[in-house]
Design a protein around this motif. Structure first.
Motif, PDB file in Angstrom:
ATOM      1  N   ALA A   1     -35.281   5.068 -61.152  1.00  0.00           N
ATOM      2  CA  ALA A   1     -34.935   5.241 -62.565  1.00  0.00           C
ATOM      3  C   ALA A   1     -34.659   6.698 -62.889  1.00  0.00           C
ATOM      4  O   ALA A   1     -33.710   7.022 -63.620  1.00  0.00           O
TER       5      ALA A   1
ATOM      6  N   THR B   1     -30.909   6.807 -64.269  1.00  0.00           N
ATOM      7  CA  THR B   1     -30.726   6.851 -65.721  1.00  0.00           C
ATOM      8  C   THR B   1     -29.891   8.047 -66.200  1.00  0.00           C
ATOM      9  O   THR B   1     -29.107   7.878 -67.153  1.00  0.00           O
TER      10      THR B   1
ATOM     11  N   ALA C   1     -37.407   4.754 -69.846  1.00  0.00           N
ATOM     12  CA  ALA C   1     -36.107   4.738 -69.168  1.00  0.00           C
ATOM     13  C   ALA C   1     -34.982   4.818 -70.201  1.00  0.00           C
ATOM     14  O   ALA C   1     -33.992   5.545 -70.008  1.00  0.00           O
TER      15      ALA C   1
ATOM     16  N   VAL D   1     -31.855   7.560 -70.740  1.00  0.00           N
ATOM     17  CA  VAL D   1     -30.459   7.155 -70.930  1.00  0.00           C
ATOM     18  C   VAL D   1     -29.911   7.749 -72.225  1.00  0.00           C
ATOM     19  O   VAL D   1     -28.803   8.302 -72.262  1.00  0.00           O
TER      20      VAL D   1
END
Length: 418
Positions: free
Chosen positions: A157, A161, A35, A39
């Protein structure tokens, strides 16, 4: 945004480390790592946005050149998704992701040392290619490492993200522009160190996709929408185009528009325009995740209209509040349109057809983001930014109204649009 959201999770972790090797990261730590990779990748994608004004001032870049720099990244990312999005299924997650992260680090080095627009464009192309490969592998790994006791976290996610990363990248770069020396170098050096560290950490994860044949065949570009999803694809396309086109405009020309509205505005504050967009999108994705998909799509497309009109009014009213309110509303609309469209497109498709359907969605999305941005740059060069904003937002309003009408009239005709 990852093509891997539609891939089934792997029930077993294939690798068995050598007894002397360090123990692989646990499932929870591996999930958090991948994750964080998403990002970081999307933070790097948006980090140049607050720096475009600096590049323009230092190298006398035109608005067209700025949009070409932005679009070069988006188109390279698109090509990587089309060709290498499934490569980790064949070669394994770890080697593909680690290699892509090192290529991402190399692109940061190229951006940090760029001395002109040509070098900047080349670095962004390398970054787009690396990001496309890495997001496919990292997004798939999120599904592989998802806790079976908490289903749905990987999908959330994969949706959250990217916009969170873009918001973080703009915010961090804006802070560096304002408070740190050499911001066009510092931000990329920090990201380079991040990607090298993440590549090393990825090497400590268990392999979840053992090598299998077909790697070369997987590189052949294919765009195939599942038959059961084709109607939903056509119905949602106008809203998707409008939302992503506005996103591309804010990303490439948002800081310039802010300084047109308020010439005394600092470059760092102008860079917050794109942060407002991505923050609004992130909040919307979380807020509407439990609402009916068609209602979310209609509401998102409808919200694009006042968002575009507020943006259009800002330079005429010389109102930063109108600009930032319109930008936040556009971000919320973007998040709603994107999530609603994906929830309409993917469920009707069979599991083996979802990756191809998602690829088609991103082909449309990244084309809608990059091509109109270049057109906006051309319009700005020839007619000025104010006229470009008028034409751009007017087109977005027409597309949004078309999207609302199409969704409302088609909503009762097919189960795929409910």
């Amino acid at each position: 945004m990852s093509l891997a959201a539609a891939r089934p999770s792997c029930p077993h972790l294939h690798s068995r480390p050598h007894p002397r090797a360090r123990r692989p990261l646990g499932r929870g730590a591996a999930f958090a790592l991948h994750a964080s990779v998403l990002v970081g990748l999307l933070a790097a994608s948006s980090a140049p946005t607050p720096l475009y004004a600096l590049y323009q001032a230092e190298w006398q870049l035109s608005a067209l050149t700025v949009t070409v720099v932005f679009s070069a990244y988006a188109l390279a990312l698109l090509m990587a998704l089309l060709t290498a999005g499934r490569l980790s299924d064949h070669l394994g997650r770890r080697p593909v992701l680690a290699g892509a992260l090192l290529a991402e680090a190399a692109s940061m080095a190229a951006l940090a040392t760029a001395q002109g627009s040509a070098a900047l464009i080349a670095a962004r192309v390398l970054q787009g290619l690396a990001t496309g490969v890495a997001t496919g592998a990292a997004g798939a790994a999120l599904l592989d490492f998802e806790d079976p006791g908490h289903p749905g976290r990987a999908a959330l996610a994969n949706s959250l993200t990217p916009v969170s990363g873009m918001a973080a990248g703009v915010l961090a770069a804006t802070g560096l522009v304002r408070w740190f020396p050499a911001p066009t170098h510092t931000v990329y050096v920090l990201l380079l160190l991040l990607f090298v560290g993440q590549a090393a950490a990825v090497a400590r994860t268990a392999e979840t996709a053992g090598p299998r044949p077909g790697a070369w065949r997987s590189l052949r570009p294919r765009v195939v929408v599942a038959a059961a999803s084709r109607r939903a694809f056509l119905v949602t396309a106008p809203g998707v185009i409008a939302a992503w086109a506005l996103g591309g405009f804010y990303s490439s020309l948002g800081p310039s528009l802010a300084r047109l509205v308020s010439p005394q505005l600092s470059r760092s504050t102008a860079g917050l325009v794109f942060f407002a967009l991505t923050a609004g999108a992130a909040v919307a994705i979380v807020a509407v995740r439990a609402l009916p998909a068609r209602a979310v799509s209609v509401a998102g497309a409808a919200a694009l209209v006042p968002a575009a009109l507020l943006t259009l009014s800002a330079p005429y009213l010389h109102s930063l509040s109108a600009l930032f309110t319109g930008t936040v509303l556009a971000g919320a609309a973007f998040g709603a349109v994107a999530q609603g469209a994906l929830r309409l497109l993917l469920p009707p498709a069979a599991p083996g057809e979802r990756a191809g359907t998602l690829t088609a969605y991103y082909v449309l999305s990244y084309l809608a983001m990059s091509v109109p941005a270049v057109i906006a740059g051309l319009l700005t060069n020839h007619y000025g930014l104010r006229t470009a904003v008028s034409l751009y937002t007017g087109t977005a309003v027409l597309l949004a109204l078309t999207a609302v009408a199409t969704l409302l009239t088609a909503g009762t005709r097919s189960p795929a649009t409910r």
